[in-house]
Design a protein around this motif. Structure first.
Motif, PDB file in Angstrom:
ATOM      1  N   ILE A  86       0.867  -1.188   0.000  1.00 27.51           N
ATOM      2  CA  ILE A  86       0.000   0.000   0.000  1.00 27.51           C
ATOM      3  C   ILE A  86       0.899   1.232   0.000  1.00 27.51           C
ATOM      4  N   MET A  87       0.912   1.936  -1.126  1.00 24.68           N
ATOM      5  CA  MET A  87       1.804   3.098  -1.261  1.00 24.68           C
ATOM      6  C   MET A  87       1.051   4.373  -0.900  1.00 24.68           C
ATOM      7  N   ALA A  88       1.084   4.708   0.390  1.00 19.52           N
ATOM      8  CA  ALA A  88       0.420   5.942   0.823  1.00 19.52           C
ATOM      9  C   ALA A  88       1.398   7.110   0.848  1.00 19.52           C
ATOM     10  N   ALA A  89       2.680   6.830   0.626  1.00 23.11           N
ATOM     11  CA  ALA A  89       3.684   7.898   0.689  1.00 23.11           C
ATOM     12  C   ALA A  89       3.508   8.900  -0.440  1.00 23.11           C
ATOM     13  N   ALA A  90       3.840  10.145  -0.145  1.00 23.25           N
ATOM     14  CA  ALA A  90       3.904  11.173  -1.189  1.00 23.25           C
ATOM     15  C   ALA A  90       5.346  11.190  -1.662  1.00 23.25           C
ATOM     16  N   GLY A  98      -2.608   2.014  -4.568  1.00 28.27           N
ATOM     17  CA  GLY A  98      -1.959   3.309  -4.740  1.00 28.27           C
ATOM     18  C   GLY A  98      -2.863   4.431  -4.273  1.00 28.27           C
ATOM     19  N   PHE A  99      -2.278   5.588  -4.126  1.00 29.18           N
ATOM     20  CA  PHE A  99      -3.037   6.786  -3.774  1.00 29.18           C
ATOM     21  C   PHE A  99      -2.959   7.758  -4.940  1.00 29.18           C
ATOM     22  N   ALA A 100      -3.968   8.576  -5.068  1.00 32.51           N
ATOM     23  CA  ALA A 100      -3.944   9.610  -6.095  1.00 32.51           C
ATOM     24  C   ALA A 100      -4.451  10.906  -5.476  1.00 32.51           C
ATOM     25  N   ARG A 127      -2.363   2.798 -15.510  1.00 31.54           N
ATOM     26  CA  ARG A 127      -0.958   3.026 -15.849  1.00 31.54           C
ATOM     27  C   ARG A 127      -0.026   2.295 -14.897  1.00 31.54           C
ATOM     28  N   LYS A 128      -0.388   2.296 -13.595  1.00 31.38           N
ATOM     29  CA  LYS A 128       0.505   1.671 -12.611  1.00 31.38           C
ATOM     30  C   LYS A 128       0.099   0.227 -12.314  1.00 31.38           C
ATOM     31  N   GLN A 129      -0.910  -0.260 -13.058  1.00 32.08           N
ATOM     32  CA  GLN A 129      -1.357  -1.657 -12.876  1.00 32.08           C
ATOM     33  C   GLN A 129      -1.678  -1.965 -11.413  1.00 32.08           C
ATOM     34  N   THR A 178      12.302  11.116 -10.495  1.00 28.48           N
ATOM     35  CA  THR A 178      12.629  10.042  -9.545  1.00 28.48           C
ATOM     36  C   THR A 178      12.063   8.742 -10.111  1.00 28.48           C
ATOM     37  N   PRO A 179      12.485   7.609  -9.583  1.00 30.88           N
ATOM     38  CA  PRO A 179      11.865   6.364 -10.047  1.00 30.88           C
ATOM     39  C   PRO A 179      10.417   6.296  -9.591  1.00 30.88           C
ATOM     40  N   ASP A 180       9.521   5.762 -10.422  1.00 30.91           N
ATOM     41  CA  ASP A 180       8.137   5.537  -9.978  1.00 30.91           C
ATOM     42  C   ASP A 180       8.100   4.151  -9.330  1.00 30.91           C
ATOM     43  N   ILE A 181       8.128   4.153  -8.036  1.00 32.47           N
ATOM     44  CA  ILE A 181       8.270   2.901  -7.275  1.00 32.47           C
ATOM     45  C   ILE A 181       7.144   1.937  -7.611  1.00 32.47           C
ATOM     46  N   LEU A 182       5.932   2.458  -7.531  1.00 31.80           N
ATOM     47  CA  LEU A 182       4.742   1.625  -7.697  1.00 31.80           C
ATOM     48  C   LEU A 182       4.621   1.083  -9.120  1.00 31.80           C
ATOM     49  N   ALA A 183       4.917   1.941 -10.093  1.00 36.07           N
ATOM     50  CA  ALA A 183       4.762   1.513 -11.486  1.00 36.07           C
ATOM     51  C   ALA A 183       5.823   0.487 -11.873  1.00 36.07           C
ATOM     52  N   GLN A 195      -7.105   6.433 -14.549  1.00 35.01           N
ATOM     53  CA  GLN A 195      -5.952   6.375 -15.468  1.00 35.01           C
ATOM     54  C   GLN A 195      -4.713   5.888 -14.740  1.00 35.01           C
ATOM     55  N   LYS A 196      -4.548   6.413 -13.523  1.00 35.86           N
ATOM     56  CA  LYS A 196      -3.381   6.033 -12.711  1.00 35.86           C
ATOM     57  C   LYS A 196      -3.433   4.549 -12.358  1.00 35.86           C
ATOM     58  N   LEU A 197      -4.636   4.089 -12.048  1.00 39.68           N
ATOM     59  CA  LEU A 197      -4.829   2.674 -11.709  1.00 39.68           C
ATOM     60  C   LEU A 197      -4.382   1.786 -12.873  1.00 39.68           C
TER      61      LEU A 197
END
Ligand code: C5P
Length: 400
Positions: free
Chosen positions: A271-275, A318-320, A336-338, A303-308, A332-334
């Motif tokens: 669960i990526m709640a980090a900003a 993920g959070f948006a 794109r980041k699978q 930066t690297p997109d950790i989640l993607a 869209q984010k869901l």
């Protein structure tokens, strides 16, 4: 939910003690077995007879000093309790419990029980706001006590201030919530990220963001309470370190990626709640940048997109943080980041989001189901997210 549960209700000597009668009555009406334990000073405000009549159970007080019965009674109640609620809780009982002192029936029961404990403070605002009381409450929270925060209102002194016991409905709601904490994540490994990453510019400066980390911490704690083994990968925040959670401190997006890649390998859920910062300075100055020029240009790189980028056989949440077209952008984010689930929040809404204890979010899953939640506490949001996660795990949903 309350039917057939044993609820030990501790009542202490506050003018708000009469509210205990209302609480006991509502709990008993809902089918709970209510065992009241009163401190001696509580009996000055409300009689044991009142509470005995309401609960149809004997009321335990300190007034009859029979040492044998004393010890038997507190052990029996401590063991029987599904939940222990101290309402109202004076500064005195809070201090005693925080210090581990057990010198009356109630404090002995608190120390002896393994049941979850809820505390509803009620006192004069100066006493409540005194750093000693606040520190004691922080200690209790760190030990997993649930505090039902008092509100503003008219106090016994006639003054208006913070310290008025929470509404009875809120206290009962908290009891239900605590009792309802299922262990539906037992045996699962959950990795949660929290806070805002800090990208160094020079040895003393960094690029940061306003994330407080509260949402991620609430998720980590809720997952722990539901039986999960939790790793919390956290960027710098000013929150107390949660108990019973494996905390991995990091600073930058790159540091977070390294930690997530390592820890998530064995996880069931990430669960990526980090900003996470989207950009970092291209180079970090070795010494402090001096203010010699009228302007300064910093070159930033992604930066690297950790989640993607992360690979592995675990559910991804993920959070948006969005300011417009919330649902469409989050969807869209869901994609794109699978992700299996995305939690979208409207950052233009002043009532929720950054820094606050509440949040207003929309949950969107891969089946296209959209659930908009009202403004609720971050802990409540955390449990809603975990309800979804449990549903997805039960459905056998996995990496996409
Ligand atoms: O693309 P955006 O930053 O809006 O996506 C937000 C989600 O992606 C969050 O769950 C955040 O933790 C994650 N994220 C990430 N790595 C980044 C940026 C965001 O994992 N570099």
């Amino acid at each position: 939910m309350l039917a057939n549960k044993t609820i030990v209700l501790g009542v202490t000597g506050s003018i708000a003690a009469y509210k205990a009668a209302d609480i006991a009555s509502k709990l008993a009406q809902a089918g709970a077995k209510v065992e009241v334990v009163m401190t001696e000073s509580a009996t000055k405000f409300i009689t044991p007879l009142t509470l005995r009549s309401i609960t149809s159970r004997p009321v335990v007080t300190d007034m009859f000093e029979s040492t044998t019965e004393f010890s038997i009674e507190h052990v029996a109640l401590a063991e029987a309790a599904d939940v222990l609620v101290i309402a109202p809780a004076t500064a005195n009982i809070i201090a005693k419990v925080a210090a581990g002192i057990a010198d009356d029936m109630l404090s002995c029961t608190v120390l002896a029980t393994k049941a979850p404990i809820i505390v509803a403070p009620a006192m004069e605002s100066n006493m409540f706001q005194n750093p000693i009381t606040q520190e004691n409450l922080v200690k209790l929270k760190a030990r997993d006590f649930t505090i039902v925060e008092p509100g503003y209102g008219r106090l016994a002194s006639g003054k208006v201030g913070l310290g008025r016991i929470a509404e009875v409905e809120r206290i009962i709601g908290t009891i239900k919530q605590v009792l309802g904490r299922s262990k539906d994540l037992a045996g699962k490994r959950i990795v949660v990220t929290a806070g805002g990453t800090q990208e160094p510019i020079d040895p003393v400066r960094h690029l940061g963001n306003r994330s407080s980390g509260k949402m991620g911490y609430a998720i980590a704690e809720a997952a722990r309470d539901r039986g999960a083994a939790v790793s919390l990968i956290t960027a710098p925040v000013s929150l107390p370190e949660p108990v019973g959670i494996d905390v991995v401190p990091v600073k930058t997006a790159a540091g977070m990626k390294e930690a997530v890649d390592k820890v998530a390998a064995q996880a069931d859920v990430l669960i990526m709640a980090a900003a996470v910062a989207d950009y970092q300075p291209k180079t970090v100055a070795e010494s402090k940048i001096k203010k010699e020029t009228t302007s300064l240009t910093l070159e930033l790189v992604r930066t690297p997109d950790i989640l993607a980028e992360i690979k592995g056989n675990f559910l991804r949440v993920g959070f948006a943080a969005e300011s417009e077209d919330i649902v469409a952008n989050a969807r869209q984010k869901l994609e794109r980041k699978q992700l299996n689930l995305i939690v979208a929040n409207d950052i233009t809404d002043p009532t929720g989001g950054f820094g606050s204890d509440t949040n207003k979010v929309t949950l969107i899953d891969r089946d296209g189901k959209v659930e908009s939640l009202p403004l609720i506490t971050k802990r409540e949001v955390a449990d809603k997210i975990l309800d979804k996660v449990v549903g997805l795990l039960n459905k056998g949903a996995r990496v996409l």
